[in-house]
Design a protein around this motif. Sequence first.
Motif, PDB file in Angstrom:
ATOM      1  N   ASN A   1      -4.537   6.135  18.456  1.00 12.15           N
ATOM      2  CA  ASN A   1      -5.756   5.711  19.154  1.00 12.15           C
ATOM      3  C   ASN A   1      -5.968   4.212  19.052  1.00 12.15           C
ATOM      4  O   ASN A   1      -5.516   3.573  18.111  1.00 12.15           O
ATOM      5  CB  ASN A   1      -6.974   6.420  18.559  1.00 12.15           C
ATOM      6  CG  ASN A   1      -7.095   7.836  19.093  1.00 12.15           C
ATOM      7  OD1 ASN A   1      -6.782   8.098  20.268  1.00 12.15           O
ATOM      8  ND2 ASN A   1      -7.526   8.755  18.243  1.00 12.15           N
ATOM      9  N   LYS A   2      -6.708   3.692  20.023  1.00 13.67           N
ATOM     10  CA  LYS A   2      -7.050   2.272  20.053  1.00 13.67           C
ATOM     11  C   LYS A   2      -7.892   1.928  18.819  1.00 13.67           C
ATOM     12  O   LYS A   2      -8.814   2.642  18.446  1.00 13.67           O
ATOM     13  CB  LYS A   2      -7.863   2.054  21.328  1.00 13.67           C
ATOM     14  CG  LYS A   2      -8.122   0.646  21.735  1.00 13.67           C
ATOM     15  CD  LYS A   2      -8.923   0.675  23.060  1.00 13.67           C
ATOM     16  CE  LYS A   2      -9.290  -0.715  23.508  1.00 13.67           C
ATOM     17  NZ  LYS A   2      -8.191  -1.410  24.180  1.00 13.67           N
ATOM     18  N   LYS A   3      -7.548   0.816  18.187  1.00 13.48           N
ATOM     19  CA  LYS A   3      -8.314   0.321  17.036  1.00 13.48           C
ATOM     20  C   LYS A   3      -9.674  -0.171  17.519  1.00 13.48           C
ATOM     21  O   LYS A   3      -9.764  -0.791  18.581  1.00 13.48           O
ATOM     22  CB  LYS A   3      -7.516  -0.844  16.441  1.00 13.48           C
ATOM     23  CG  LYS A   3      -8.023  -1.377  15.119  1.00 13.48           C
ATOM     24  CD  LYS A   3      -7.341  -2.696  14.758  1.00 13.48           C
ATOM     25  CE  LYS A   3      -5.911  -2.538  14.289  1.00 13.48           C
ATOM     26  NZ  LYS A   3      -5.365  -3.801  13.707  1.00 13.48           N
ATOM     27  N   SER A   4     -10.721   0.085  16.748  1.00  7.30           N
ATOM     28  CA  SER A   4     -12.041  -0.372  17.192  1.00  7.30           C
ATOM     29  C   SER A   4     -12.358  -1.748  16.629  1.00  7.30           C
ATOM     30  O   SER A   4     -12.909  -1.895  15.544  1.00  7.30           O
ATOM     31  CB  SER A   4     -13.131   0.615  16.778  1.00  7.30           C
ATOM     32  OG  SER A   4     -14.385   0.074  17.169  1.00  7.30           O
TER      33      SER A   4
ATOM     34  N   GLY B   1     -16.223   6.220  30.564  1.00  9.42           N
ATOM     35  CA  GLY B   1     -16.620   6.196  29.147  1.00  9.42           C
ATOM     36  C   GLY B   1     -15.486   5.757  28.238  1.00  9.42           C
ATOM     37  O   GLY B   1     -15.650   5.678  27.017  1.00  9.42           O
ATOM     38  N   LEU B   2     -14.325   5.459  28.839  1.00  8.50           N
ATOM     39  CA  LEU B   2     -13.191   5.045  27.999  1.00  8.50           C
ATOM     40  C   LEU B   2     -13.362   3.626  27.472  1.00  8.50           C
ATOM     41  O   LEU B   2     -12.832   3.275  26.426  1.00  8.50           O
ATOM     42  CB  LEU B   2     -11.879   5.173  28.779  1.00  8.50           C
ATOM     43  CG  LEU B   2     -11.367   6.606  28.927  1.00  8.50           C
ATOM     44  CD1 LEU B   2     -10.169   6.656  29.877  1.00  8.50           C
ATOM     45  CD2 LEU B   2     -10.978   7.203  27.569  1.00  8.50           C
TER      46      LEU B   2
ATOM     47  N   THR C   1     -17.510   9.718  35.032  1.00  9.28           N
ATOM     48  CA  THR C   1     -16.453  10.143  35.934  1.00  9.28           C
ATOM     49  C   THR C   1     -15.352  10.752  35.057  1.00  9.28           C
ATOM     50  O   THR C   1     -15.093  10.229  33.979  1.00  9.28           O
ATOM     51  CB  THR C   1     -15.881   8.899  36.664  1.00  9.28           C
ATOM     52  OG1 THR C   1     -16.968   8.183  37.247  1.00  9.28           O
ATOM     53  CG2 THR C   1     -14.868   9.255  37.722  1.00  9.28           C
ATOM     54  N   PRO C   2     -14.697  11.846  35.507  1.00  9.99           N
ATOM     55  CA  PRO C   2     -13.602  12.399  34.689  1.00  9.99           C
ATOM     56  C   PRO C   2     -12.487  11.367  34.468  1.00  9.99           C
ATOM     57  O   PRO C   2     -12.206  10.559  35.367  1.00  9.99           O
ATOM     58  CB  PRO C   2     -13.086  13.574  35.525  1.00  9.99           C
ATOM     59  CG  PRO C   2     -14.174  13.879  36.502  1.00  9.99           C
ATOM     60  CD  PRO C   2     -14.927  12.609  36.734  1.00  9.99           C
TER      61      PRO C   2
ATOM     62  N   THR D   1     -11.997  11.371  23.818  1.00 12.56           N
ATOM     63  CA  THR D   1     -12.286   9.984  23.408  1.00 12.56           C
ATOM     64  C   THR D   1     -13.450   9.444  24.228  1.00 12.56           C
ATOM     65  O   THR D   1     -14.384   8.836  23.691  1.00 12.56           O
ATOM     66  CB  THR D   1     -11.037   9.091  23.633  1.00 12.56           C
ATOM     67  OG1 THR D   1      -9.977   9.619  22.859  1.00 12.56           O
ATOM     68  CG2 THR D   1     -11.295   7.651  23.228  1.00 12.56           C
ATOM     69  N   ALA D   2     -13.395   9.692  25.556  1.00 12.18           N
ATOM     70  CA  ALA D   2     -14.479   9.231  26.428  1.00 12.18           C
ATOM     71  C   ALA D   2     -15.799   9.892  26.030  1.00 12.18           C
ATOM     72  O   ALA D   2     -16.834   9.221  25.916  1.00 12.18           O
ATOM     73  CB  ALA D   2     -14.137   9.535  27.888  1.00 12.18           C
TER      74      ALA D   2
END
Lengths: 393, 294
Positions: free
Chosen positions: B159-162, B230-231, B251-252, B279-280
């Motif tokens: 996953n993307k690092k925050s 929401g990504l 949105t999906p 994730t979103a």
Amino acid sequence: MRKFLQGSEAVAEAVKLCKVGVIAAYPITPQTPIPETLAKMVADGKLKAEFINVESEHSAASFVLGATATGVRSYTATSSQGLLYMGEVIFNIAGMRLPVILTCTNRAVSAPINIWNDQSDSMALRDSGSIQFYCENHQELVDLHIQAYRIAEDKNIMLPVMVSMDGYILTHGFEVVDVPSQEDVDKFLPPLNLKHKLDVENPLTLGFLADPEYYMETRYAIQKTHEGVLKFIPQVVREFEGVFGRRSGGLVECYRLEDAEKVIVACGSVCGTIKETIEEARRKKKKYGLLRIITYRPFPLQEIYKALKDKPQIAILEKAVSLGAYGPLYTEIKMLFSQKDNKKLKREKRICGFIAGLGGRDITKDTISYIFKRLSQKQVDCEFVDLKPEYIE
Amino acid sequence: MMMKEHLFISGHTACPGCAQATAARLVVDSAGKNTIITNNTGCLEVFTSRYPESAWRVPWIHSLFENAAAVASGIEAALRYLGKKESINVITQAGDGGTADIGLQALSGAWERGTDILSVCYDNEAYENTGVQRSGLTPYGAHTTTSPIGAYSIGNPINKKSMPDIALSHGCVYVATATFGFLQDLIRKVKKAFTIKGPKYLQIHCPCPLGWGYEPNLTYRISKLAVETGLYPIVEYEYGKLISVRKIKPTPVEEYLKLQRRFRHILDKPEQIKIIQETANTNIERYGLKAEEV
């Protein structure tokens, strides 16, 4: 004013006298007393500077790069692994032609980890473009740091200077030092006045990308500047003598060379031990001498050639080795006398290479005497001296 | 929009459709001429500073890949020493690799010391400059040349690092995300950042046609979809408190994924899409992104 100082304090006094505006440092043994002394000077209001504790040596070097590029005289110090970690930035500082001054408190390189003195660290950065000085004693620590700023900041030079001092021997030992007056230092060292700097009134792009059309000339320019440094240093030494009344620094020091038949070439604090050994040997009519390399980059070819051309037996004593080859100084001096004009040399010449004192092993007068003696026996290129056979398989 | 003379001028060599070039121009234009920029190695540095040309009309310095924040710290200290700090903005900028991976140590030090700088991350979610390798900000499932798809790989497995959370835990006084998709918001955030003294972090989502595999005319649409799914939540923190988010009608995620070659391999894998949708959803939940029904 004469003061009894630890080497690190002597360096800090010199840095203070140079009116440095920004200091960034990351701790590593045996460099720590230098930033500690400077931090206290700033804390006590004796030095008006920004002292910043940074997160690594890489950042310490980057920090002073940024501060210098903004036109403020800056300083950092490190050692061993810290210097290697800074290495990338030091190459970069030289390429960007920024007059950064840093002190390397010489220490062995890991592994195995070892906090004691040799010169493997600074020697490993000999190709960085930085000017390199090696100090013999505390007085030279003070004088060469002051000269370092004068040289680095000259508009025709604009290169970093690394002042190397042997860890513990110079960093922690005490000596009497003549600390110059602020007035004299101000006379010798004008304020930093950068032509190309980060200035919102005159926006410049620094650190551009140079493609094959332009890159090579930038390296050539540094090489040519180093040639200029060889001419400039003697001039700075004369200027320094004019202001402070003593000769200090320079390219090389010739000690008892006039009639010497056996010569050791070395740099740093070990030269003190060599000089003492020479004096004792001279009393027994042995014609020994020393060529001390003060400026290692740029490499003072001509001075070394002049000093050694008539000497039949030469030992290069080094606290560093280019593993898989020879001592770096040995390679360069050997090269000097392997060129065509070797034929002109009056006498046959023997040049031997010795590695000693790695990782803090003492180099004693016995070590030095052994090297002088060994010199007349047979040619050696890279003999490790004072090895302990019981630890060798 | 901005008819005045730009501080980042045309003639640079960015690819068509590059979001980063526009974002960088808006950042410097919004910061104004009394700004000094340090730039890590990366696309932005390469396409703006090839000798003898430069796109920059403010003092700009590039040193290495990982040290722009330390160089900026040195500049900030020097300006303080010169008594010029109050009148000059310092920006340190980098791509996602230069920010979240190799440059993180220098950023961490600068933030922890409370350095008065704005750190800008142009997040194109991979090492695009060296040819699309995976970075710490590459999203889950994305194909890159070092997280390739294959019989045993679904692409990037991590996953993307925050980074905004990392900035917040350093006590950054202003932390925000922005995107090429909402440029007025980006301009506002840069201006806002410089009204606050201390370390600030701005992460700008910058789609990359070359690295992500889409036609250059889609940059804007893809930027917006990243937000609307929401990504890529658009958020703003001041002194550690969330003060604004961009509300969405979710949105999906397929709508976003299907436009990009880097996600093409998972379009027929519902279980993978589900992971990304989660994730979103987590983002939507965490930041309260969902717009109220009127």
